[in-house]
Design a protein around this motif. Structure first.
Motif, mmCIF file in Angstrom:
data_model
loop_
_atom_site.group_PDB
_atom_site.id
_atom_site.type_symbol
_atom_site.label_atom_id
_atom_site.label_comp_id
_atom_site.label_asym_id
_atom_site.label_seq_id
_atom_site.Cartn_x
_atom_site.Cartn_y
_atom_site.Cartn_z
ATOM 1 N N PRO A 12 0.796 -1.236 0.000
ATOM 2 C CA PRO A 12 0.000 0.000 0.000
ATOM 3 C C PRO A 12 0.827 1.285 0.000
ATOM 4 O O PRO A 12 0.265 2.359 0.195
ATOM 5 N N GLU A 13 2.129 1.216 -0.216
ATOM 6 C CA GLU A 13 2.965 2.420 -0.106
ATOM 7 C C GLU A 13 2.531 3.573 -1.015
ATOM 8 O O GLU A 13 2.458 4.718 -0.551
ATOM 9 N N PRO A 14 2.227 3.335 -2.307
ATOM 10 C CA PRO A 14 1.778 4.474 -3.136
ATOM 11 C C PRO A 14 0.485 5.114 -2.620
ATOM 12 O O PRO A 14 0.340 6.336 -2.660
ATOM 13 N N VAL A 15 -0.431 4.296 -2.111
ATOM 14 C CA VAL A 15 -1.678 4.845 -1.565
ATOM 15 C C VAL A 15 -1.377 5.677 -0.319
ATOM 16 O O VAL A 15 -1.953 6.757 -0.124
ATOM 17 N N MET A 16 -0.473 5.210 0.505
ATOM 18 C CA MET A 16 -0.095 5.977 1.700
ATOM 19 C C MET A 16 0.551 7.308 1.298
ATOM 20 O O MET A 16 0.325 8.330 1.957
ATOM 21 N N THR A 43 -5.788 5.380 -7.926
ATOM 22 C CA THR A 43 -6.931 5.987 -8.611
ATOM 23 C C THR A 43 -8.190 5.840 -7.772
ATOM 24 O O THR A 43 -8.931 6.811 -7.562
ATOM 25 N N ARG A 44 -8.439 4.648 -7.268
ATOM 26 C CA ARG A 44 -9.629 4.396 -6.454
ATOM 27 C C ARG A 44 -9.638 5.294 -5.214
ATOM 28 O O ARG A 44 -10.654 5.901 -4.879
ATOM 29 N N TYR A 45 -8.504 5.384 -4.532
ATOM 30 C CA TYR A 45 -8.442 6.199 -3.316
ATOM 31 C C TYR A 45 -8.687 7.681 -3.641
ATOM 32 O O TYR A 45 -9.458 8.356 -2.950
#
Length: 68
Positions: A12-16, A43-45
């Motif tokens: 999950p690093e890019p989302v974080m 994109t979803r986040y």
């Protein structure tokens, strides 16, 4: 526009990274990722947070333009 380089990172690093950036309050970001899973998750986040996302692919890398 803030540039975020998430190449070589797995979720999950890019989302974080985008979550932290969005918390800073800026309205526009560009993020570079190098795998489809990161592209989809970021994109979803961003969409869930009210941002619009457009994606360009070049040489196996994805540039996400994320704007409010």
């Amino acid at each position: 526009m803030k540039l975020l380089d998430a190449r070589g990172l797995s979720c999950p690093e890019p989302v974080m990274m985008i979550r932290k950036a969005i918390a800073s309050g800026e309205k526009a970001y560009q993020m570079v990722v190098d795998n489809p899973t990161a592209r989809e998750n970021v994109t979803r986040y961003a969409v869930q947070q009210g941002y619009q996302v457009s994606v360009e692919e070049k040489d196996g890398e994805f540039t996400l333009s994320i704007t409010k």
